[in-house]
Design a protein around this motif. Structure first.
Motif, PDB file in Angstrom:
ATOM      1  N   SER A 178       0.835  -1.202   0.000  1.00  0.00           N
ATOM      2  CA  SER A 178       0.000   0.000   0.000  1.00  0.00           C
ATOM      3  C   SER A 178       0.870   1.251   0.000  1.00  0.00           C
ATOM      4  O   SER A 178       0.548   2.246  -0.653  1.00  0.00           O
ATOM      5  CB  SER A 178      -0.943   0.000   1.203  1.00  0.00           C
ATOM      6  N   THR A 179       1.985   1.206   0.726  1.00  0.00           N
ATOM      7  CA  THR A 179       2.916   2.330   0.738  1.00  0.00           C
ATOM      8  C   THR A 179       4.318   1.820   1.048  1.00  0.00           C
ATOM      9  O   THR A 179       4.487   0.804   1.721  1.00  0.00           O
ATOM     10  CB  THR A 179       2.492   3.392   1.778  1.00  0.00           C
ATOM     11  N   ASP A 223       8.819   3.368   0.967  1.00  0.00           N
ATOM     12  CA  ASP A 223       9.696   4.493   0.649  1.00  0.00           C
ATOM     13  C   ASP A 223       9.970   4.510  -0.853  1.00  0.00           C
ATOM     14  O   ASP A 223       9.752   5.498  -1.534  1.00  0.00           O
ATOM     15  CB  ASP A 223      10.986   4.457   1.475  1.00  0.00           C
ATOM     16  N   ALA A 226       3.890  -0.932  -5.771  1.00  0.00           N
ATOM     17  CA  ALA A 226       3.415  -0.078  -4.683  1.00  0.00           C
ATOM     18  C   ALA A 226       2.333   0.873  -5.169  1.00  0.00           C
ATOM     19  O   ALA A 226       2.402   1.400  -6.283  1.00  0.00           O
ATOM     20  CB  ALA A 226       4.570   0.716  -4.084  1.00  0.00           C
ATOM     21  N   GLU A 277       1.776   3.576  -3.369  1.00  0.00           N
ATOM     22  CA  GLU A 277       2.301   4.885  -2.982  1.00  0.00           C
ATOM     23  C   GLU A 277       3.771   4.764  -2.615  1.00  0.00           C
ATOM     24  O   GLU A 277       4.182   3.799  -1.973  1.00  0.00           O
ATOM     25  CB  GLU A 277       1.515   5.441  -1.794  1.00  0.00           C
ATOM     26  N   GLN A 278       4.578   5.750  -3.040  1.00  0.00           N
ATOM     27  CA  GLN A 278       5.986   5.833  -2.674  1.00  0.00           C
ATOM     28  C   GLN A 278       6.240   7.172  -1.996  1.00  0.00           C
ATOM     29  O   GLN A 278       5.810   8.210  -2.495  1.00  0.00           O
ATOM     30  CB  GLN A 278       6.892   5.745  -3.913  1.00  0.00           C
ATOM     31  N   SER A 279       6.959   7.143  -0.882  1.00  0.00           N
ATOM     32  CA  SER A 279       7.284   8.398  -0.200  1.00  0.00           C
ATOM     33  C   SER A 279       8.622   8.961  -0.659  1.00  0.00           C
ATOM     34  O   SER A 279       8.885  10.152  -0.522  1.00  0.00           O
ATOM     35  CB  SER A 279       7.312   8.186   1.318  1.00  0.00           C
ATOM     36  N   SER A 285      -0.717   8.884  -5.063  1.00  0.00           N
ATOM     37  CA  SER A 285      -1.071   7.569  -4.544  1.00  0.00           C
ATOM     38  C   SER A 285      -2.140   6.888  -5.400  1.00  0.00           C
ATOM     39  O   SER A 285      -3.186   7.474  -5.703  1.00  0.00           O
ATOM     40  CB  SER A 285      -1.578   7.711  -3.105  1.00  0.00           C
TER      41      SER A 285
END
Length: 244
Positions: A10-11, A13, A36, A38-40, A54
Motif C-alpha cells: 500500500s505504501t 519508501d 506499490a 504509494e511511494q514516499s 497515490s
C-alpha cells in the motif's frame, strides 16, 4: 517467470529500496516484482525524486538474478526494459511514443515514465539487478511539471487500473528479455535506435554549463548518445543533459 511472486504494497519508501532490502535479507527471487500504490521517496535518474500520486500510476521494481546477464555492458538490459515500456505504452498512446536517451518514456515532448536500474555485485559479477519502472497512468496534476509530464489518462481520456496494466507491462518485459537472450545485444540496440526520441532532428543540450544545439544520430552499444554539431561526439550518461 516475471511477476511471480508479486508483492503488492500500500505504501513504501521506494520499490527499489524494498527490493534491495529483500536481497539483503536473502528473500529475493528471480522474476519477483514489488508493486506499490504509494511511494514516499520514489527514485529517478541521477538522484532525482520520482513524484507520483497515490494509486494513480505504475510504480514497481523487478528483480533479476544477475547470472543471466553479462556485467561487461549493462546498457542492453536498460534498453531492453525501455523497449518493454514502449511496447506497453504505445499500445494505448500510439506512435507518438518514443524512448528518450537513456531510458525515459516520452509521448511527443512530454515524459510519461522512466526506468532506474540498480544492482549488487559479488566477486566481479552481477549478483542481483533491480529494475525500477514508473509510468504515469491516471495522474493529471503534476504541479510545476504540468507542461513536461503526461499520463495515459491525459492522452486517451480514459481511466485505467494501474495494477492490471502492470501485468501487461510485465508480459512485454518477459518478451523483450527473451529477445535479448535469443537475439543478442546488437539487435536490442538496433530496435532501441528505431524508437529514439529526436533521432535525425536537432535538439538542445547542456554540457558543463554550455548550451548548444546538435543533431541526434543514434545510441551506441555502450549506451553513448552520438550527436553531431561541428563534430560527431559520443556523450556518456551524466556528461550532458537535454534542454527541453
Amino acid at each position: 517467470m516475471i511477476g511471480k511472486p508479486l508483492i503488492i504494497l500500500s505504501t513504501v519508501d521506494s520499490t527499489n529500496n524494498h527490493a534491495m532490502r529483500l536481497i539483503r535479507e536473502g528473500k529475493a527471487a528471480d522474476g519477483m516484482v514489488v508493486f506499490a500504490l504509494e511511494q514516499s521517496q520514489g527514485k529517478g535518474q541521477r538522484g532525482k525524486n520520482w513524484l507520483s500520486q497515490s494509486g494513480k500510476n505504475i510504480m514497481m521494481s523487478t528483480l533479476f538474478n544477475g547470472s543471466r546477464f553479462s556485467i561487461g555492458n549493462p546498457f542492453p538490459l536498460s534498453a531492453t526494459i525501455a523497449l518493454a515500456c514502449y511496447d506497453f505504452f504505445s499500445k494505448y498512446a500510439g506512435d507518438e511514443t518514443s524512448i528518450k536517451w537513456p531510458n525515459d518514456l516520452y509521448w511527443r515532448d512530454r515524459k510519461a515514465g522512466g526506468v532506474l536500474i540498480e544492482n549488487t555485485v559479488k566477486e566481479g559479477a552481477w549478483e542481483w539487478i533491480v529494475a525500477g519502472t514508473g509510468i504515469n497512468i491516471n495522474q493529471v496534476d503534476f504541479n510545476e511539471l504540468d507542461a513536461k509530464a503526461v499520463s495515459l489518462k491525459q492522452i486517451t481520456g480514459k481511466e485505467f487500473d494501474p495494477l492490471q496494466l502492470s501485468s501487461e507491462l510485465l508480459s512485454h518485459l518477459e518478451k523483450r528479455i527473451e529477445f535479448l537472450e535469443a537475439e543478442g545485444a546488437q539487435q536490442v540496440i538496433a530496435a532501441y535506435n528505431q524508437l529514439l526520441y529526436k533521432k535525425g532532428e536537432e535538439a538542445t543540450f547542456r554540457k558543463k554549463q554550455i548550451v548548444f544545439k546538435a543533431f541526434v544520430r543514434q545510441v551506441s552499444m555502450k549506451g553513448e548518445l552520438e550527436i553531431e554539431h561541428d563534430m560527431v561526439e559520443a556523450i556518456q550518461h551524466g556528461e550532458a543533459e537535454w534542454v527541453l
